[in-house]
Design a protein around this motif. Structure first.
Motif, PDB file in Angstrom:
ATOM      1  N   VAL A 278       0.724  -1.305  -0.002  1.00  0.00           N
ATOM      2  CA  VAL A 278      -0.089   0.049   0.071  1.00  0.00           C
ATOM      3  C   VAL A 278       0.747   1.140  -0.016  1.00  0.00           C
ATOM      4  N   MET A 281       1.442   2.591  -3.459  1.00  0.00           N
ATOM      5  CA  MET A 281      -0.079   3.076  -3.937  1.00  0.00           C
ATOM      6  C   MET A 281       0.314   4.539  -4.147  1.00  0.00           C
ATOM      7  N   TRP A 308      -9.908   9.477  -0.855  1.00  0.00           N
ATOM      8  CA  TRP A 308     -10.115   8.470  -1.535  1.00  0.00           C
ATOM      9  C   TRP A 308      -8.781   7.535  -1.755  1.00  0.00           C
ATOM     10  N   HIS A 309      -7.567   8.357  -1.629  1.00  0.00           N
ATOM     11  CA  HIS A 309      -6.401   7.329  -1.776  1.00  0.00           C
ATOM     12  C   HIS A 309      -6.242   6.394  -0.412  1.00  0.00           C
ATOM     13  N   LEU A 311      -8.781   5.722   1.578  1.00  0.00           N
ATOM     14  CA  LEU A 311      -9.707   4.589   1.783  1.00  0.00           C
ATOM     15  C   LEU A 311      -9.319   3.363   0.773  1.00  0.00           C
ATOM     16  N   ARG A 312      -9.035   3.589  -0.428  1.00  0.00           N
ATOM     17  CA  ARG A 312      -8.434   2.586  -1.367  1.00  0.00           C
ATOM     18  C   ARG A 312      -7.330   1.808  -0.636  1.00  0.00           C
ATOM     19  N   ALA A 313      -6.274   2.467  -0.175  1.00  0.00           N
ATOM     20  CA  ALA A 313      -5.249   1.729   0.543  1.00  0.00           C
ATOM     21  C   ALA A 313      -5.622   0.924   1.658  1.00  0.00           C
ATOM     22  N   ASP A 315      -8.598  -0.520   2.274  1.00  0.00           N
ATOM     23  CA  ASP A 315      -8.956  -1.779   1.801  1.00  0.00           C
ATOM     24  C   ASP A 315      -7.777  -2.799   1.380  1.00  0.00           C
ATOM     25  N   ALA A 316      -6.931  -2.349   0.808  1.00  0.00           N
ATOM     26  CA  ALA A 316      -5.680  -3.418   0.436  1.00  0.00           C
ATOM     27  C   ALA A 316      -4.788  -3.633   1.438  1.00  0.00           C
ATOM     28  N   SER A 466     -14.934   5.092   7.390  1.00  0.00           N
ATOM     29  CA  SER A 466     -15.645   4.697   6.421  1.00  0.00           C
ATOM     30  C   SER A 466     -17.164   4.179   7.139  1.00  0.00           C
TER      31      SER A 466
END
Length: 765
Positions: A278, A281, A308-309, A311-313, A315-316, A466
């Motif tokens: 992450v 990313m 956004w970055h 939250l995406r990270a 999740d990963a 989230s």
């Protein structure tokens, strides 16, 4: 004004406040003008009110606005006594001063039982525990927005502060013009002499700050021009044009963004973290391990250049999650344990007895009818529209916070503790709250934000949960169960009533995780567990109300109307059962037990009259009624329902309330509507299920709120009263579920004793 120089007497809803300059009780809440920050062009007249150069009044506001209209209501109190237009009262955020603490004052004035003039109504054990909690809260000077207490708590001190300021301004004019005070009048922010001389407040503020006000009189209610009127809310323009600033709208320069992933299992932990992937990313800056703050769950935070970055990270992120040391929690087994505990308490007399009268176990003379029922309610999430968030910046040995919190003083204290600085080094800004409902009485997210800010080299960082994290790591409304036993005499009147309830206690757990005064387990009786059961207004000769405080381990907290939220469903549902067993009309049955409680009877009669109780309804519809007192206000609701293939449909809700003086009837009606919508969503759909320690509901698709299409026509009727104000943010919720359940019984002949009602109500129909 010095706190030791004021003598107050005759404090009442319409009385005079005689202010002398020789003896001020230490407990006075008028405050000291010197305690307020000095700002050029602003003159402080006491601890609550400043006057600006243009004559505007600046009100120090210690309460949070989360949609309940408190900023408008409190400004109205000041504008009324100052004789100033409401638009000319501006708000200043309160600093850190025990003057603005209100928790102790609220606890100390909350009635333990509506018939508390009778000896023995509330047991001594409960009284002592009540006193101890109040004392600790008083010593700590906690400031909180909750318990529907804001207007009730401010009713006397704010009017006193404004009336005293007005008297000081008049005294300044008396000295400047060498006239008698009786020759002066105050109107529209001006002090006027009958010969035509006049001055606005800003011109008189400086000499007024050292003037002796002499005798201070509150305005007679007959002269009120604001109190009692549905004035427009002061927060509406900003919320309409988009300029209102909520927690997630905060944008200090150089802002970074962070989000969290908590251990999935409640009470679990964080093991190995593999952050390499992450960190590569786009936009991701760092990964931070977070301990559990203020009773929360351990987590991992990801910091990035945008939410956004982040939250995406998150999740990963590859994390090894650890189980709860004491074993996984489960809501189904918890509910079974609660029902067993309630039944055992009813049979053995165990638990804390909150209220007793007569000999409830024998029930007096031989009863004609005995009835027993078990009621239950599930865990519930708060589901605020704005998820948990906090923005923090640490630089130069100071912490700056933007935190949508209901407890600013506790948030400030936790931030100081996490950052390792004195509380004086913490500056806290409280924006609008996008919903509170009790969730923001907890401060776990504040500790997380401060810890992450320690890693961002002086740059501010906004921590945002989230929706899924918010739903699965809440401090939930406790599940509860109650066994109710009642007897009827030969005339069909209730002879005895025994209620044994079980559920986790909220206040001890909240105090343990948020107050430094409580370093270990606290197991004093918590009357919120039994409120709505032990304090019934009905006249029943023999009563015993007890509660078994359990320790399930699922994190619990205050939820809108707290214990009343489910206990009213238990008590008012069972009262309806008794009425049916007595073959009496539910309305008449209740009124017969309220002969010596005229306020309750008046509220119930008004709701029934406006709803057309007894009048024919279209085929396939029925009415149900419920009455409940909470937070100093009495509410009755009549609900009109039908059934369709989609389940219950509520067509109309008629609500009547006696909340004492309705400072702003428009806001009262709004809060009744809000409570009814909130309560119907919970009654029809609300439940939190926990399996293997993990919360199954993750967002609104599986934790639905009431839709606009399903919202009934709601009408509110406010009784005129001269009593001091009670609460309005929560009292409209408790009658919702029982009124709906009672209407469904009238329609189907099936008694629903478990929340939510929707799955049970439609089964087999």
């Amino acid at each position: 004004m010095k706190r030791r120089t004021l003598l107050l007497s005759g404090l009442g809803a319409a009385g005079a406040l005689i202010v002398g300059w020789s003896a001020l009780p230490p407990r006075s809440r008028l405050g000291d003008a010197s305690a307020l920050p000095r700002v050029e062009g602003e003159i402080a007249l006491n601890g609550w009110i400043k006057i600006a150069a243009d004559g505007t009044a600046l009100l120090v506001m210690p309460r949070c606005e989360m949609g309940q209209g408190v900023h408008t209501a409190l400004a109205m109190l000041v504008a009324e006594e100052l004789e100033l237009p409401l638009r000319r009262v501006r708000l200043l955020e309160a600093g850190q001063d025990s003057l603005y603490g209100n928790v102790a004052a609220f606890l100390a004035t909350l009635p333990l039982h509506p018939r508390d003039t009778e000896p023995g109504r509330t047991t001594m054990t409960v009284r002592v525990a009540h006193w101890m909690v109040s004392k600790v809260a008083r010593e700590l000077g906690i400031s909180a927005t909750g318990g529907s207490s804001s207007v009730a708590d401010a009713w006397e001190p704010l009017r006193l502060a404004a009336a005293t300021a007005r008297a000081q301004l008049v005294a300044a004019a008396v000295k400047a013009w060498q006239v008698a005070a009786t020759e002066l009048a105050v109107h529209d922010g001006m002090v006027r002499h009958r010969d035509g001389r006049q001055a606005h407040f800003g011109e008189l503020a400086l000499p007024a700050s050292t003037a002796s006000p002499g005798a201070v009189h509150l305005k007679d209610p007959s002269r009120w021009t604001l109190i009692g009127r549905a004035e427009p809310r002061v927060d509406v323009p900003a919320k309409s044009d988009g300029s209102a600033r909520f927690g997630i709208d905060v944008r200090p320069a150089g802002l970074l963004y962070a989000t969290v992933r908590h251990a999935p299992a409640l009470g679990g932990g964080v093991g190995r973290i593999d952050a390499d992937a992450v960190l590569k990313m786009p936009g991701v800056l760092r990964v931070v391990r977070l301990p559990a703050y203020a009773g929360g769950t351990p987590a991992v935070a990801v910091v990035a250049t945008s939410s956004w970055h982040a939250l995406r990270a998150a999740d990963a992120l590859d994390v090894q999650w650890l189980p709860r040391p004491g074993g996984a929690l489960d809501s189904r087994s918890a509910m079974f344990a609660l029902e067993q505990a309630a039944r055992a308490a009813a049979d053995s007399g165990a638990g804390t007895v909150f209220h007793r009268r007569g000999d409830a176990d024998s029930g007096g003379p031989a009863p004609a009818t005995r009835i027993e029922a078990m009621y239950s309610a599930p865990y519930l999430a708060h589901a605020t529209m704005e998820p948990m968030n906090c923005t923090a910046r640490i630089a130069g040995g100071r912490v700056e916070l933007w935190a949508p919190t209901q407890v600013p003083s506790l948030a400030r204290a936790l931030a100081a503790q996490v950052a390792g600085v004195p509380e004086e080094a913490v500056t806290l800004h409280v924006p609008y709250l996008g919903g509170g409902f009790g969730r923001r009485l907890d401060i776990d997210y504040v500790g997380q934000a401060v810890r992450v800010a320690q890693e961002t080299a002086g740059a501010p960082v906004q921590l945002l949960w989230s929706r899924e994290e918010d739903m699965t790591h809440d401090f939930y409304r406790p599940a509860g169960a109650a066994l109710l036993r009642g007897t009827l005499d030969a005339r069909g009147r209730v002879a005895s009533l025994v209620i044994a309830s079980a559920g986790d206690a909220i206040m001890p757990r909240s105090f343990e995780r948020t107050l430094p005064a409580f370093a270990g387990p606290l197991d004093l009786p918590d009357k919120t567990t039994s409120e709505g059961l032990f304090d019934l207004a009905y006249d029943v000769p023999h009563q015993r109300m007890a509660h078994v405080a359990t320790h399930i381990g699922i994190p619990v907290g205050s939820w809108r109307s707290v214990g009343h939220s489910h206990n009213a469903f238990f008590s008012e549902g069972f009262i309806d059962e008794l009425a049916h067993a007595a073959r009496q009309d539910p309305l008449a049955f209740r009124l017969a037990m309220l002969d010596d409680m005229p306020r309750h009877a008046a509220v119930l009669r008004l709701a029934a009259q406006k709803a057309g109780w007894g009048a024919p309804l279209p085929a396939g519809r029925a009415r149900g009624v419920a009455l409940h007192e909470s937070f100093g206000s009495i509410v009755a609701q009549v609900m009109e329902v039908s059934l369709s293939g989609d389940g219950p449909r509520v067509h109309r809700v008629v609500c009547a309330i006696d909340c004492g003086v309705a400072v702003n009837p428009g806001i009262v009606a709004q809060q009744m509507e809000s409570s009814i919508v909130f309560g119907l969503g919970a009654a029809l759909h609300g439940r939190i299920d926990i399996e293997d320690g993990v919360v199954k509901q993750r967002s609104f698709p599986d934790y639905p709120l009431l839709t606009l299409a399903a919202t009934p026509h709601i009408e509110t009727h406010v009784l005129t009263s001269t009593r001091a104000p009670g609460g309005v943010g929560e009292p409209g919720l408790p009658p919702v579920a029982p009124a709906l359940a009672n209407a469904l019984f009238a329609l189907t002949g099936r008694r629903l004793r478990e929340l939510p009602l929707r799955p049970v109500a439609t089964a087999g129909l």
